[in-house]
Design a protein around this motif. Sequence first.
Motif, mmCIF file in Angstrom:
data_model
loop_
_atom_site.group_PDB
_atom_site.id
_atom_site.type_symbol
_atom_site.label_atom_id
_atom_site.label_comp_id
_atom_site.label_asym_id
_atom_site.label_seq_id
_atom_site.Cartn_x
_atom_site.Cartn_y
_atom_site.Cartn_z
ATOM 1 N N TRP A 341 3.023 3.554 -16.132
ATOM 2 C CA TRP A 341 0.939 3.239 -16.178
ATOM 3 C C TRP A 341 1.101 1.832 -14.364
ATOM 4 O O TRP A 341 0.111 2.673 -14.078
ATOM 5 C CB TRP A 341 0.594 2.468 -17.131
ATOM 6 N N TYR A 342 1.526 1.116 -14.797
ATOM 7 C CA TYR A 342 1.665 0.125 -13.505
ATOM 8 C C TYR A 342 1.250 0.622 -12.445
ATOM 9 O O TYR A 342 0.380 0.229 -10.922
ATOM 10 C CB TYR A 342 2.370 -1.113 -14.078
ATOM 11 N N VAL A 343 2.552 1.605 -11.996
ATOM 12 C CA VAL A 343 2.798 2.039 -10.328
ATOM 13 C C VAL A 343 1.715 3.411 -10.707
ATOM 14 O O VAL A 343 1.527 3.715 -8.407
ATOM 15 C CB VAL A 343 4.556 1.833 -10.288
ATOM 16 N N THR A 344 1.382 3.937 -10.908
ATOM 17 C CA THR A 344 0.844 4.945 -10.715
ATOM 18 C C THR A 344 -0.815 5.009 -10.764
ATOM 19 O O THR A 344 -1.543 5.741 -10.575
ATOM 20 C CB THR A 344 1.628 5.773 -11.517
ATOM 21 N N ASN A 345 -1.419 3.848 -11.135
ATOM 22 C CA ASN A 345 -2.881 3.857 -11.270
ATOM 23 C C ASN A 345 -3.339 3.102 -10.013
ATOM 24 O O ASN A 345 -3.409 1.752 -9.547
ATOM 25 C CB ASN A 345 -2.681 2.074 -12.605
ATOM 26 N N GLU A 346 -4.196 4.296 -9.147
ATOM 27 C CA GLU A 346 -4.307 4.195 -7.980
ATOM 28 C C GLU A 346 -5.703 3.399 -7.550
ATOM 29 O O GLU A 346 -6.103 2.174 -7.524
ATOM 30 C CB GLU A 346 -5.109 5.003 -7.719
ATOM 31 N N ASP A 347 -6.493 2.949 -9.581
ATOM 32 C CA ASP A 347 -7.394 1.867 -9.402
ATOM 33 C C ASP A 347 -6.848 0.518 -9.268
ATOM 34 O O ASP A 347 -7.792 -0.607 -8.146
ATOM 35 C CB ASP A 347 -8.325 2.443 -10.794
ATOM 36 N N ARG A 348 -6.088 0.261 -10.277
ATOM 37 C CA ARG A 348 -5.352 -0.985 -10.205
ATOM 38 C C ARG A 348 -4.696 -0.896 -8.535
ATOM 39 O O ARG A 348 -5.248 -2.826 -8.020
ATOM 40 C CB ARG A 348 -3.827 -1.242 -10.600
ATOM 41 N N ALA A 349 -3.959 -0.255 -7.971
ATOM 42 C CA ALA A 349 -3.441 -0.504 -6.157
ATOM 43 C C ALA A 349 -4.541 -0.963 -6.144
ATOM 44 O O ALA A 349 -3.989 -1.237 -4.227
ATOM 45 C CB ALA A 349 -2.779 0.674 -6.041
ATOM 46 N N LEU A 350 -5.458 -0.554 -5.588
ATOM 47 C CA LEU A 350 -6.895 -0.338 -4.627
ATOM 48 C C LEU A 350 -7.556 -1.586 -4.246
ATOM 49 O O LEU A 350 -7.916 -2.592 -3.699
ATOM 50 C CB LEU A 350 -8.065 0.579 -4.727
ATOM 51 N N MET A 351 -7.528 -1.924 -5.839
ATOM 52 C CA MET A 351 -8.078 -3.429 -6.333
ATOM 53 C C MET A 351 -7.273 -4.848 -5.985
ATOM 54 O O MET A 351 -7.685 -5.556 -5.251
ATOM 55 C CB MET A 351 -8.123 -3.772 -7.880
ATOM 56 N N ALA A 352 -5.268 -4.454 -5.665
ATOM 57 C CA ALA A 352 -5.063 -5.409 -5.703
ATOM 58 C C ALA A 352 -4.836 -5.275 -3.453
ATOM 59 O O ALA A 352 -4.918 -6.210 -3.239
ATOM 60 C CB ALA A 352 -3.335 -4.852 -6.222
ATOM 61 N N ALA A 353 -5.337 -4.354 -3.175
ATOM 62 C CA ALA A 353 -4.985 -4.145 -1.605
ATOM 63 C C ALA A 353 -6.412 -4.928 -1.054
ATOM 64 O O ALA A 353 -6.508 -5.591 -0.349
ATOM 65 C CB ALA A 353 -5.206 -2.733 -0.976
ATOM 66 N N GLU A 354 -7.917 -4.342 -2.181
ATOM 67 C CA GLU A 354 -9.134 -5.482 -1.811
ATOM 68 C C GLU A 354 -8.377 -6.604 -1.675
ATOM 69 O O GLU A 354 -8.966 -8.051 -1.093
ATOM 70 C CB GLU A 354 -9.771 -5.033 -2.232
ATOM 71 N N GLU A 355 -7.993 -7.508 -3.286
ATOM 72 C CA GLU A 355 -8.215 -8.328 -3.735
ATOM 73 C C GLU A 355 -6.930 -10.002 -3.369
ATOM 74 O O GLU A 355 -7.354 -11.047 -2.999
ATOM 75 C CB GLU A 355 -8.267 -9.261 -5.104
ATOM 76 N N GLN A 356 -6.030 -8.936 -3.162
ATOM 77 C CA GLN A 356 -4.597 -9.838 -2.508
ATOM 78 C C GLN A 356 -3.759 -8.922 -1.686
ATOM 79 O O GLN A 356 -2.410 -10.052 -1.087
ATOM 80 C CB GLN A 356 -4.016 -9.576 -3.935
ATOM 81 N N GLY A 357 -4.016 -7.864 -1.017
ATOM 82 C CA GLY A 357 -3.784 -7.776 0.288
ATOM 83 C C GLY A 357 -2.716 -7.126 0.950
ATOM 84 O O GLY A 357 -1.755 -6.742 0.958
ATOM 85 N N THR A 358 -2.154 -6.491 -0.832
ATOM 86 C CA THR A 358 -1.248 -5.788 -1.087
ATOM 87 C C THR A 358 -1.406 -4.583 -0.800
ATOM 88 O O THR A 358 -1.975 -3.572 -0.495
ATOM 89 C CB THR A 358 -1.253 -5.501 -2.737
ATOM 90 N N ILE A 359 0.131 -4.332 -0.237
ATOM 91 C CA ILE A 359 0.253 -2.593 0.441
ATOM 92 C C ILE A 359 0.887 -1.237 -0.561
ATOM 93 O O ILE A 359 1.754 -1.663 -0.956
ATOM 94 C CB ILE A 359 1.525 -2.715 1.351
ATOM 95 N N PRO A 360 0.083 -0.053 -1.119
ATOM 96 C CA PRO A 360 0.347 0.241 -1.736
ATOM 97 C C PRO A 360 1.761 0.835 -1.452
ATOM 98 O O PRO A 360 1.882 1.183 0.135
ATOM 99 C CB PRO A 360 -0.326 1.118 -2.154
ATOM 100 N N VAL A 361 2.534 1.981 -2.498
ATOM 101 C CA VAL A 361 3.805 3.075 -1.622
ATOM 102 C C VAL A 361 3.533 3.831 -2.704
ATOM 103 O O VAL A 361 4.100 4.997 -2.363
ATOM 104 C CB VAL A 361 4.547 2.280 -2.443
ATOM 105 N N LEU A 362 2.580 4.118 -2.730
ATOM 106 C CA LEU A 362 2.018 5.490 -3.594
ATOM 107 C C LEU A 362 1.429 6.768 -2.488
ATOM 108 O O LEU A 362 0.684 5.959 -1.146
ATOM 109 C CB LEU A 362 0.567 5.188 -4.561
ATOM 110 N N LYS A 363 2.241 7.636 -2.706
ATOM 111 C CA LYS A 363 1.411 8.455 -1.348
ATOM 112 C C LYS A 363 0.392 8.935 -0.918
ATOM 113 O O LYS A 363 0.051 9.116 0.201
ATOM 114 C CB LYS A 363 3.071 9.683 -1.190
#
Length: 431
Positions: A341-363
């Motif tokens: 769930w964690y690694v495929t959740n786009e909403d979570r990944a986008l939030m992490a990118a916005e708030e923490q500068g995290t680079i998602p690896v989902l294609k």
Amino acid sequence: MTMDRRTVLKNLGIAGTIGGLAGCVGVQEQGSTEEPSSDGGSGDGGSESSGSETTESSGPAGEAKLWYSLPDSEIQARKNAMQQFNDQSKHAVTGADIADLEKKTTSAIPAGQGPQSFEWAHDWVGDYYQRNFVVGRGDSLSVSLDTFTDAAAEAVQFDGETVGLPHSAETVSLVYNKDKVDSAPETVADMVSVMEEQHDPSNNSYGLSYPFNSYFVSAWLQAFGGYYFDSEKDPQLGIDQSSTVEGLQFILDNFVPYVPKDPSYEAQAAAFAEGNAAFAFNGPWYLATLNEKGVNYGVTTLPKPEGGEPTPYTGITMWYFSKAMKEGGADAMAAQKFIEWYVTNEDRALMAAEEQGTIPVLKSLAGSEDLPPRVRAFSEAVAQGRPMPTHPKMNKVWGPLDDALIKSFNGDAKPKKALEQAAATVRKNWE
């Protein structure tokens, strides 16, 4: 300024040095951030965004323990993610922030006291798999590795086994102060001309902020055909190859003259964060600090050197399948369902990118216009690089190479001699 979890990663090289701790028993969970258990409510709820379902249609509910090591700024987001999963799943997870994750995993897991899963970069994959600290669960996954970028999918595999799932990438790229630099430089020569104008140490002004260790400088040591380690090359060890020596000399000529005299992360990072440097080589984990300090900054890809191509090492942060998942069961399934769930959740990944500068690896998100511009720039920088080797031999490369770099930085040894001495140490340690 303190070093966060990702900064500690950049001081790599200690994974192979503490094997003697494996026989120790017991583990103290420092800074525990355990979440309360949840009965998960009713239902088989999944993420509202893309991602696998968080529950099985049958079987008992399980409870899994997760370990991680995060900067303070990221802990609440992790708590929120775990609680979100617990609220919509029949399974439950609890988490603990571990002060020295490497020491704790290498002591607790062999003693049967480790978590179902732990989070770290992919450089532990080969060593931990060969030491039976992690297990392959590729046959039981409901998430395809095709969901992720090729580099991320490759990073979580070893010897034909999938030992975890990836959720983000990290690398070092160029950050610039918009109040000091008119536009992002495309070449190193352009960058040097700006640094020459800005560098005035007597007035606490520097051209560049650049922590000097083997992860941070990898782009340039590997820019002219050099390499650290490649299990498929002969020789496997490349730190004393002439092309690698050329890369180190390039750094000493073009970058070191414009940085503070202290090569440590804290001293270097502080110079830019306090507004006293024109440029910084750093990673996405640094953005939270810059935002907090109110620095007017931009992020761009690494500038091109004449006759070379910057090739930084990249790290893939992943959830490992710990030995506690080997026999399966409800707790193992709880961990697996959370991870999927964690690694495929786009909403979570986008939030992490916005708030923490995290680079998602989902294609579906890598390089996407949906990402903040600064994160998108780091995502492009990841594409410039190559993943850190996962082979266990690599663990004995980082330390001697770091020593050689500091000797060169301080002028105690010429690049060729320093790297040859480091290579001799590595080969001896391999025996």
